[in-house]
Design a protein around this motif. Structure first.
Motif, PDB file in Angstrom:
ATOM      1  N   LEU A  87       0.839  -1.200   0.000  1.00 32.70           N
ATOM      2  CA  LEU A  87       0.000   0.000   0.000  1.00 32.70           C
ATOM      3  C   LEU A  87       0.875   1.252   0.000  1.00 32.70           C
ATOM      4  CD1 LEU A  87      -2.871   1.185   0.181  1.00 32.70           C
ATOM      5  CD2 LEU A  87      -2.681   1.009   2.679  1.00 32.70           C
ATOM      6  N   GLY A  88       1.948   1.228   0.778  1.00 35.19           N
ATOM      7  CA  GLY A  88       2.861   2.369   0.826  1.00 35.19           C
ATOM      8  C   GLY A  88       3.483   2.666  -0.526  1.00 35.19           C
ATOM      9  N   LYS A  89       3.877   1.619  -1.242  1.00 36.11           N
ATOM     10  CA  LYS A  89       4.446   1.802  -2.585  1.00 36.11           C
ATOM     11  C   LYS A  89       3.417   2.383  -3.543  1.00 36.11           C
ATOM     12  CE  LYS A  89       7.537  -2.172  -2.043  1.00 36.11           C
ATOM     13  NZ  LYS A  89       7.759  -3.577  -2.463  1.00 36.11           N
ATOM     14  N   LEU A  90       2.172   1.986  -3.368  1.00 34.47           N
ATOM     15  CA  LEU A  90       1.098   2.424  -4.259  1.00 34.47           C
ATOM     16  C   LEU A  90       0.762   3.900  -4.079  1.00 34.47           C
ATOM     17  CD1 LEU A  90      -1.096   1.446  -6.305  1.00 34.47           C
ATOM     18  CD2 LEU A  90      -2.528   0.918  -4.318  1.00 34.47           C
ATOM     19  N   LEU A  91       0.916   4.410  -2.847  1.00 35.94           N
ATOM     20  CA  LEU A  91       0.414   5.749  -2.519  1.00 35.94           C
ATOM     21  C   LEU A  91       1.488   6.826  -2.479  1.00 35.94           C
ATOM     22  CD1 LEU A  91      -2.132   4.821   0.311  1.00 35.94           C
ATOM     23  CD2 LEU A  91      -2.544   5.082  -2.147  1.00 35.94           C
ATOM     24  N   THR A  92       2.581   6.636  -3.161  1.00 39.98           N
ATOM     25  CA  THR A  92       3.670   7.610  -3.087  1.00 39.98           C
ATOM     26  C   THR A  92       3.319   8.960  -3.719  1.00 39.98           C
ATOM     27  OG1 THR A  92       4.608   6.686  -5.123  1.00 39.98           O
ATOM     28  CG2 THR A  92       5.475   5.862  -3.029  1.00 39.98           C
ATOM     29  N   ARG A  93       2.357   9.003  -4.631  1.00 41.79           N
ATOM     30  CA  ARG A  93       2.057  10.248  -5.346  1.00 41.79           C
ATOM     31  C   ARG A  93       0.703  10.860  -4.998  1.00 41.79           C
ATOM     32  NH1 ARG A  93       4.987  10.670 -10.462  1.00 41.79           N
ATOM     33  NH2 ARG A  93       6.587   9.070 -10.535  1.00 41.79           N
ATOM     34  N   SER A  94      -0.182  10.122  -4.364  1.00 35.42           N
ATOM     35  CA  SER A  94      -1.554  10.579  -4.159  1.00 35.42           C
ATOM     36  C   SER A  94      -1.686  11.451  -2.915  1.00 35.42           C
ATOM     37  CB  SER A  94      -2.492   9.374  -4.034  1.00 35.42           C
ATOM     38  OG  SER A  94      -3.806   9.793  -3.774  1.00 35.42           O
ATOM     39  N   THR A  95      -2.457  12.548  -2.992  1.00 41.14           N
ATOM     40  CA  THR A  95      -2.753  13.365  -1.821  1.00 41.14           C
ATOM     41  C   THR A  95      -4.173  13.112  -1.316  1.00 41.14           C
ATOM     42  OG1 THR A  95      -3.403  15.217  -3.246  1.00 41.14           O
ATOM     43  CG2 THR A  95      -1.137  15.197  -2.423  1.00 41.14           C
ATOM     44  N   GLY A  96      -5.073  12.752  -2.207  1.00 34.50           N
ATOM     45  CA  GLY A  96      -6.450  12.456  -1.806  1.00 34.50           C
ATOM     46  C   GLY A  96      -6.552  11.130  -1.074  1.00 34.50           C
ATOM     47  N   VAL A  97      -5.570  10.255  -1.288  1.00 33.83           N
ATOM     48  CA  VAL A  97      -5.485   8.971  -0.582  1.00 33.83           C
ATOM     49  C   VAL A  97      -4.090   8.885   0.015  1.00 33.83           C
ATOM     50  CG1 VAL A  97      -5.712   6.473  -0.772  1.00 33.83           C
ATOM     51  CG2 VAL A  97      -7.085   7.946  -2.256  1.00 33.83           C
ATOM     52  N   ARG A  98      -4.004   8.910   1.345  1.00 38.99           N
ATOM     53  CA  ARG A  98      -2.712   8.974   2.035  1.00 38.99           C
ATOM     54  C   ARG A  98      -2.530   7.749   2.938  1.00 38.99           C
ATOM     55  NH1 ARG A  98      -3.310  15.244   4.162  1.00 38.99           N
ATOM     56  NH2 ARG A  98      -4.186  16.056   2.193  1.00 38.99           N
ATOM     57  N   LEU A  99      -1.316   7.310   3.048  1.00 42.40           N
ATOM     58  CA  LEU A  99      -1.021   6.153   3.877  1.00 42.40           C
ATOM     59  C   LEU A  99      -1.129   6.505   5.365  1.00 42.40           C
ATOM     60  CD1 LEU A  99       0.024   3.196   4.028  1.00 42.40           C
ATOM     61  CD2 LEU A  99       2.336   4.175   4.165  1.00 42.40           C
ATOM     62  N   SER A 100      -1.871   5.689   6.091  1.00 41.03           N
ATOM     63  CA  SER A 100      -1.903   5.776   7.547  1.00 41.03           C
ATOM     64  C   SER A 100      -0.802   4.857   8.056  1.00 41.03           C
ATOM     65  CB  SER A 100      -3.272   5.332   8.087  1.00 41.03           C
ATOM     66  OG  SER A 100      -3.292   5.387   9.490  1.00 41.03           O
TER      67      SER A 100
END
Length: 198
Positions: A126-139
């Motif tokens: 999940l962390g690798k997937l969310l490196t660019r998104s601001t609307g979806v952020r890693l908890s």
């Protein structure tokens, strides 16, 4: 894969101990399951109601991911100026355009069911997937003593923490491998007490 019944934590008064547990901040928001499939983004509530179109920033974040499909578990929140989630603003519907997702679990990716994998592997992907998104952020989770993490969460006025077994798969329904510890002074707990008084 569409809606997935979420994993629900059991409630305790104190955090579990041991290296097999990791701890996440519990944000005061709406629990949602979000789904990206091709050019379509969908948002489901904890009970499976379709809220697609309600939170545009989350949907934009999902559509920005470099995947064909993904199903993510998380908490839809809007934050105040202090960076802490503000449930009153969220509930008012006046800030729907500011709502983003704190994503904490990856259930499916490009057609592959990820739920059987251990939590630490799901979170890493999940962390690798969310490196660019601001609307979806890693908890992000914290690998420290749960009691210390909980103490700091309370000092910051947060809702509490959720402790999770790092080595276990994702299971829908109430489980003992996820433990929620509530800050008794948080707005979320006080809100429930006030509602119960009536």
């Amino acid at each position: 894969m569409g809606f997935v019944e979420p994993c629900l934590p059991s409630v305790r008064d104190t955090p579990p101990r041991g290296a097999e547990w990791v701890h996440e901040i519990k944000h005061d928001g709406y629990r949602v399951i979000v789904r990206r499939e091709g050019t379509r983004a969908r948002i489901f509530t904890r009970r499976g109601f379709d809220w697609s179109g309600r939170f545009p920033w989350i949907e934009e974040g999902l559509l920005s991911l470099r995947v064909q499909s993904a199903t993510i578990d998380g908490e839809a929140v809007v934050c105040g100026q202090d960076g802490i989630s503000d449930f009153e603003k969220l509930h008012s519907r006046a800030y729907d355009h500011e709502v983003f997702l704190y994503a904490f679990d990856l259930l499916e990716l490009n057609g592959e069911d990820c739920r059987h994998a251990p939590l630490e592997k799901r979170k890493a992907n999940l962390g690798k997937l969310l490196t660019r998104s601001t609307g979806v952020r890693l908890s992000e989770h914290i690998e420290d003593d749960g009691a210390i993490v909980f103490e700091h969460a309370c000092k910051l006025g947060l809702e509490g923490i959720v402790s999770k077994r790092r080595d276990l798969p994702y299971c829908s329904g109430r489980v003992k491998s996820w433990i929620k510890i509530k800050n008794p002074a948080s707005p979320a707990v006080l809100r429930v007490v006030e509602e119960g008084a009536w």
